[in-house]
Every structure is written in structure tokens, then in C-alpha cells.
Write an enzyme that holds these catalytic residues in place. Structure first.
Site, PDB file in Angstrom:
ATOM      1  N   GLN A 103       0.823  -1.213   0.000  1.00  0.00           N
ATOM      2  CA  GLN A 103       0.000   0.000   0.000  1.00  0.00           C
ATOM      3  C   GLN A 103       0.862   1.269   0.000  1.00  0.00           C
ATOM      4  O   GLN A 103       0.485   2.285  -0.575  1.00  0.00           O
ATOM      5  CB  GLN A 103      -0.921  -0.031   1.236  1.00  0.00           C
TER       6      GLN A 103
ATOM      7  N   LYS B  39      -2.681  -1.071   6.736  1.00  0.00           N
ATOM      8  CA  LYS B  39      -3.665  -2.125   6.455  1.00  0.00           C
ATOM      9  C   LYS B  39      -4.071  -2.733   7.789  1.00  0.00           C
ATOM     10  O   LYS B  39      -3.288  -2.718   8.741  1.00  0.00           O
ATOM     11  CB  LYS B  39      -3.038  -3.220   5.589  1.00  0.00           C
TER      12      LYS B  39
ATOM     13  N   ASP C  48     -11.766  -4.030   2.266  1.00  0.00           N
ATOM     14  CA  ASP C  48     -10.924  -4.960   1.505  1.00  0.00           C
ATOM     15  C   ASP C  48     -11.730  -6.271   1.495  1.00  0.00           C
ATOM     16  O   ASP C  48     -12.951  -6.234   1.699  1.00  0.00           O
ATOM     17  CB  ASP C  48      -9.533  -5.123   2.164  1.00  0.00           C
TER      18      ASP C  48
ATOM     19  N   THR D  79     -11.959   0.190  -7.960  1.00  0.00           N
ATOM     20  CA  THR D  79     -10.843  -0.755  -8.127  1.00  0.00           C
ATOM     21  C   THR D  79     -11.001  -1.522  -9.438  1.00  0.00           C
ATOM     22  O   THR D  79     -10.049  -1.631 -10.230  1.00  0.00           O
ATOM     23  CB  THR D  79     -10.759  -1.740  -6.942  1.00  0.00           C
TER      24      THR D  79
ATOM     25  N   ASN E 226     -16.488  -7.490  -4.932  1.00  0.00           N
ATOM     26  CA  ASN E 226     -16.542  -6.115  -5.425  1.00  0.00           C
ATOM     27  C   ASN E 226     -15.629  -5.880  -6.630  1.00  0.00           C
ATOM     28  O   ASN E 226     -16.065  -5.374  -7.672  1.00  0.00           O
ATOM     29  CB  ASN E 226     -16.192  -5.178  -4.254  1.00  0.00           C
TER      30      ASN E 226
END
Ligand code: GLU
Length: 462
Positions: free
Chosen positions: A126, A141, A181, A224, A255
Site C-alpha cells: 500500500q 492495512k 478490503d 478498483t 466487489n
């Protein structure tokens, strides 16, 4: 006619390779039980070691040592009550890896496989992904080994409330801003934000991925997946090609996979696979908008299994306990989880003529798989570049929250598109090879790393 240039990065000199080995030994010795973290660190260190060795300021400031030791790792007990009254215990974490260029930013993952090592790999990735977006976001995270699968809404709510009851003291809009996430979607974000708001008696935008009614950005759910397809488009355009009429394999059905499929369909590609932990479905006729709506309802509302797709649509087949990489496709969009494409899968994809791979998930390809793609001249977009669209729109959500304004869907989409294009350009700038072709792995790693490393040098020894 397509020209395929194998991406064989300039041979690593023995002295660079020796430095990489020496550095990795130290990392592994200090974190022996974190193999995914070692994998993520090795990939970055391999790319950036020549730059580090050539840059006195980076060596003097020990930037690599500083960037591979998290600022802090918070671990806590999460106690919650099941519907039957039984008391359960899970472990919660937040890895605050680096706030060199902005407040810690990164999602929360709820999945039974989550360990401290998993979250350290994700937080490490990240750092560079967030730097690539051009927005002021550090890397973090968090998550838990809690499994939302099979739990009632009330159980998930009690878990999320308990999780936030500890996490709230470690986060803040200028400190650390979590998001979703795997296993953390709209439902979980609502529960988490609701508890933060209650505990602090503030309406602080401390989390992104919120629903639009309480400060969320339009297009955040799509970002995303859309971004991963925009990145594939950018790689193909750079090579003079396109996606229209091409068969594409998407893995996952959450997702990222859903919105990857949606954008591919919109651009005229044919999506022929989706998967979940039970196996994959293959629909040679293509998953159209109506079939995708079925998948969305199945996964988001009914929380069912992807095998139901093959029961509903004739011509589609379900392959239990298999991944979709044996299906011949032009484009592969791994959008499920880490290490879901191994070397054998990559070689099969290559043998079947794959041209582009865009990683919607984080680190879905093993190092050997990446090598196989690059050797064959496949356009390979690593996760930290290709899936940066999600966190980018999270950054845009923070901007809107600070302004107390909401942008239209089109405004956000234009900005997302511009960010993905600029990430592509940064990869080309830092990853172009003398013989033609682009090493997107090296390009992404160097572009992200130098930005953060320069900040560390500026700070002195902190
Ligand atoms: N979990 C997403 C990622 O891997 C999004 C993080 C965020 O929006 O903060 O990038």
C-alpha cells in the site's frame, strides 16, 4: 500486427544480486513467519536495489531498512457474542507501515487466513501503491481472522462494533484512515463508521468507502475494478491494441471482480469466467449485463455460491475447486486474492495466447508466474499499479469530505481515469526497456519507492 517484446529486465549484476540476498536474509531473520511479507519485499527490493546503490543519500539514510520495518503494529482482542449467546474471540490488527507522504491509508480485511504477516505484506504494498496515485496517502492495512461467511447480519454488526471499540483510539482523519478490503464491504463499513461516530461523538470522515448518504464518494465501489480495466486499456493502447471483442477471464466474484466485469462488458470485451473459493464458472457465451446483475444479487444480497450461476444459465459450466486460468483468453484479470496464479497457471495462460494481465487483487501472481508472463512478452500490470483505482477514489473521498462537497459520478470517473493514466505514464517512464517494451513491475516499484524515499531523506533520522 502485434509486436511482442519479451520483458527481460537488464541482467542484475552479481553485486546487486548479492546486496538483495544480504538484505533479504536480514528481513527473513527478523520476521521468520511472514512469507507473504518476504515475497512483497523481495519484489520491491529487486527492482529498487540498483537505484539505492547508486544514490548515496538513500544509502546514508538507510531508506530500505526504514521502509521494511513498520512504524507500528497494533494487535488486539475482539470479543463478540453470537446469536446463540456464545462468546467468541478473534484477533484484530492495524499495521501502520509508513506515514512518510500522508496519513496511513489502506483497507481492513476480514478473512480466516488473515495473520500479521498477511497484513504486513498488504500494508507494505500500500505504501508504494498510494505513492503512485499522486495523492498524499501513507501506507497501512488492518483486519481480523474473523470470517463473515455464514454469520448473520447481527453477528457481523456485533463483531464490527467490538472491533472499532478498540481501533477507534488508533485512527483519525489526519492519522490513519481505513477502508474496505476482502470481507469488508458496504455493510461492514456502515457498522464500523456508526460505532466510531458513537464513541467519539463526532462526524469525522475517518473511514472511506462510506455510503453516499453519509459522506461516501460516488464511484468508490466501482473504482478498483474500473481502474484495473483502465490500466489494461492504457497498457494495450501503448502497444497499439485494444480490448473490444476479446475474451477475458476474471477471477473472484466480489466487489473488484464485479466491477472489472462490468467495465469489460461496457468496453465490448467478453467476460467468460468468474470464481469464488468453491471453484469457477465458465460461460463461453459471455457474461452479459443481465447475468452480471444475477451475480451481484447472488453475492451481495443472498451471499450465495458462484456454482448457482451454472445451474441458472445453460451453456455455463462449474468447475469445483479449480481456478479459471486454463480457459484460453486474451485478457486475465485476477481479482480474488494473493498467489492465485502460480507458475503453471501462468504458463498455461501464455500457451493459450494471453496478451494482457491486470492485477485487480493484491499480489495475485507468484514471483515465478510474473517471470513467466514477462518472459513471454505479456503486458503485465502489477497490483500496486493496476488496482490503485480503489484507494485513489478513497483519496478523492477524503478530499470531498474535507471540502464538505460531493462531486458527480462523471467528475470522479474523469479523475480516476486521469490517475490511472498517470500511473501508467510513471511506469513507462521508470520501466521502459532499451529493447522496447515496458517492465511495469520495475516501473511501478521505482516510481513509488523514489517518492517515499525522498521524503524519508528529507526528514532526517526519524
Ligand atoms: N483495500 C483497497 C486496496 O487494496 C483499498 C484501500 C483504501 O481504499 O484505503 O487498495
Amino acid at each position: 500486427m502485434t509486436t511482442v517484446s519479451p520483458v527481460t529486465p537488464s541482467p542484475v549484476s552479481p553485486s546487486v544480486e548479492a546486496e538483495v540476498q544480504r538484505f533479504m536474509k536480514r528481513v527473513v531473520d527478523r520476521t521468520p513467519s511472514e512469507p507473504e511479507f518476504h515475497q512483497a519485499v523481495h519484489e520491491v527490493v529487486e527492482s529498487v536495489m540498483p537505484t539505492v546503490l547508486d544514490t548515496q543519500a538513500y544509502r546514508d539514510a538507510s531508506v530500505l531498512d526504514r521502509l521494511t520495518e513498520p512504524d507500528r503494529v497494533i494487535s488486539f482482542r475482539v470479543t463478540w457474542t453470537g446469536d446463540d449467546g456464545a462468546v467468541h474471540v478473534n484477533r484484530g490488527y492495524r499495521v501502520q507501515f509508513s506515514n512518510a507522504i500522508g496519513p496511513y491509508k489502506g483497507g481492513l480485511r476480514f478473512h480466516p487466513t488473515v495473520t500479521q504477516g498477511t497484513l504486513k505484506f498488504l500494508a507494505f504494498e500500500q505504501i508504494f501503491k498510494n505513492a503512485l496515485t499522486g495523492l498524499p496517502m501513507g501506507g497501512g492495512k488492518g483486519g481480523s481472522d474473523f470470517d463473515p461467511k455464514g454469520k448473520s447480519d447481527a453477528e457481523v454488526m456485533r463483531f464490527c462494533h467490538s472491533f472499532m471499540t478498540e481501533l477507534y483510539r488508533h485512527i483519525g482523519e489526519d492519522t490513519d484512515v481505513p477502508a474496505g478490503d476482502i470481507g469488508v464491504g458496504a455493510r461492514e463499513i456502515g457498522f464500523l463508521f456508526g460505532q466510531y461516530k458513537r464513541l467519539t461523538n463526532t462526524f469525522t470522515p475517518v473511514i472511506t468507502g462510506k455510503a453516499p448518504q453519509f459522506g461516501g464518494s460516488l464511484l468508490r465501489p466501482e473504482a478498483t475494478g474500473y481502474g484495473s480495466v483502465y490500466f489494461a486499456q492504457a497498457m494495450l493502447e501503448h502497444a497499439g491494441e485494444g480490448l473490444a471483442d476479446k475474451d477475458c477471464a476474471v477471477s473472484g466474484s466480489g466487489n473488484v471482480a464485479q466491477f472489472t466485469a462490468e467495465m469489460l462488458i461496457k468496453l465490448g470485451a467478453r467476460v467468460v469466467t468468474l470464481s469464488d473459493s468453491g471453484g469457477f464458472i465458465h460461460d463461453p457465451n459471455g457474461i452479459d449485463t443481465e447475468k452480471l446483475a444475477f451475480v451481484e444479487d447472488l453475492k451481495n444480497t443472498r451471499r450465495g455460491r458462484i456454482s448457482e450461476y451454472a445451474e441458472k444459465y445453460s451453456g455455463a459450466t462449474f468447475h469445483a475447486n479449480e481456478r479459471p486460468w486454463g480457459v484460453p483468453v486474451f485478457g486475465a484479470f485476477p481479482s480474488a486474492t494473493q498467489n492465485e496464479i502460480n507458475e503453471a497457471d501462468a504458463k498455461t495462460l501464455v500457451a493459450n495466447g494471453v496478451r494482457v494481465v491486470s492485477e485487480g487483487a493484491n499480489m495475485p501472481s507468484t514471483p515465478d508466474a510474473v517471470h513467466a508472463f514477462q518472459k513471454a512478452g505479456v503486458l503485465f500490470g502489477p497490483g500496486k499499479a493496476a488496482n490503485a483505482g480503489g484507494v485513489s477514489v478513497s483519496g478523492l473521498e477524503q478530499s470531498q469530505n474535507s471540502q464538505r462537497l460531493s462531486w458527480t459520478r462523471d467528475e470522479v470517473d474523469q479523475k480516476l481515469h486521469a490517475i490511472m493514466t498517470s500511473i501508467h505514464a510513471a511506469c513507462v517512464e521508470h520501466g521502459s526497456l532499451p529493447g522496447g517494451g515496458v517492465d511495469y513491475v520495475r516501473g511501478a516499484n521505482i516510481a513509488g519507492f523514489t517518492k517515499v524515499a525522498d521524503a524519508l531523506v528529507a526528514f532526517g533520522a526519524v
